[in-house]
Design an enzyme around this catalytic site. Sequence first.
Site, short mmCIF file in Angstrom:
data_model
loop_
_atom_site.label_atom_id
_atom_site.label_comp_id
_atom_site.label_asym_id
_atom_site.label_seq_id
_atom_site.Cartn_x
_atom_site.Cartn_y
_atom_site.Cartn_z
N HIS A 16 0.81 -1.22 0.00
CA HIS A 16 0.00 0.00 0.00
C HIS A 16 0.84 1.27 0.00
O HIS A 16 0.58 2.22 0.75
CB HIS A 16 -0.96 -0.01 1.18
CG HIS A 16 -1.94 -1.16 1.16
ND1 HIS A 16 -2.44 -1.66 -0.02
CD2 HIS A 16 -2.51 -1.88 2.16
CE1 HIS A 16 -3.28 -2.65 0.26
NE2 HIS A 16 -3.33 -2.81 1.57
N GLU B 60 -11.31 -4.38 -2.99
CA GLU B 60 -10.47 -3.24 -3.36
C GLU B 60 -10.31 -3.16 -4.88
O GLU B 60 -9.60 -3.98 -5.47
CB GLU B 60 -9.10 -3.38 -2.70
CG GLU B 60 -9.14 -3.56 -1.19
CD GLU B 60 -7.89 -4.24 -0.68
OE1 GLU B 60 -6.79 -3.68 -0.86
OE2 GLU B 60 -8.01 -5.35 -0.12
N HIS C 259 -9.90 0.95 1.36
CA HIS C 259 -9.72 -0.33 2.05
C HIS C 259 -10.82 -0.59 3.08
O HIS C 259 -10.56 -1.11 4.16
CB HIS C 259 -8.35 -0.37 2.73
CG HIS C 259 -7.72 -1.72 2.73
ND1 HIS C 259 -8.26 -2.79 3.40
CD2 HIS C 259 -6.59 -2.19 2.13
CE1 HIS C 259 -7.49 -3.85 3.24
NE2 HIS C 259 -6.46 -3.51 2.46
#
Length: 351
Positions: free
Chosen positions: A107, A315, A177
């Site tokens: 991420h 996602e 998320h």
Amino acid sequence: MAVEKSLFGYINENEPVYLYKITNESGAHVTLQTLGAGIQALYMPDRNGKFSDVVLGFDNPSDYLNPDYGYQGLVVGRWANRIRDGKFTFKGEECRTPQNQGTWTLHGGGRFSFTNWEVEETGEDFVVFRRFSPDGEDGFPADFTMRVKYTLTNDNILRIEYGVLSDRDTVANPTNHAYFNLSGDDEKTIEGHYLEIPADYFTETDESQLPTGELGEVKGTMMDFTYAHKIGDMIDTPFRAIIDGVGYDNNYCLKNKSGAFELAARLEDRESGRRLEVYTDLPGIQLYCGGWLSRDYTAGKGANIVKFRRGVALETQFYPDTVNFPEKFPFRYVKANKEFKTVTEFRFTTI
């Protein structure tokens, strides 16, 4: 109704985090936070009109800063998901990114999720968050500004519009998320939710769940969600792309390769009657069922605890590590001084 602003609390001892609540005509509402431009709460009705919070999260803003708690509801950038060995080459330049998960980047290193964003604009039904990232921050090229606009419609659609501007070519893969549990029951996991994903392929991964560059067929395997069935039906079935005891944490390759806005997933809790449909213009969606979260966590919102398999993240994204497979995976980069856009919608109805 105008957006309602309130103080959520403090992080880093004295840094305030604010909440922005949007309510539609039927009473459905979303609460957004400046920390990570995240979704802190989302109340949607069941088939009898009862409202419940359908996303996981925390009462204490500091809990959102713990990466082991799974980036609950937060925006992820600059690059969502994994980058092998924390490096890639773009336009002839080697970029080295934080190795915040073993030897690889997860991420984007987490900075976009774990910092406060500026609120640039609010309206009757929307909030726009903004974050500037200077050239070289966390190893990514270009001065980079991301805007995230959340809109809650009277049809119970939460629309997320991502916009990126940079001063030179670069890469971007933003996502949200949020972990969904549509039941409204603090004791239920998502194993009883029905899920459908219109994808015939997934990205093959190695023992660390990093992409190999190859695609696998879902047909005839526990990965197959081309028809609706319970998430828990095969979640613990041994399979090469699944880590034992974790379950689904995999990218599905959507049939959408042209950038059209299409269905990416359909999630249902048939007891409450809540249905969520995810739409996107991106080619992939990561299915993650909270298998890395501890069974013993106690933090959450009241009795709605963030822990093992309590929520499912859907996602929307470019495939993981596409920066290292730009010729094999569908990809479009950010062009200098030209806005890069992508849109995801969470559409709520009842059955």
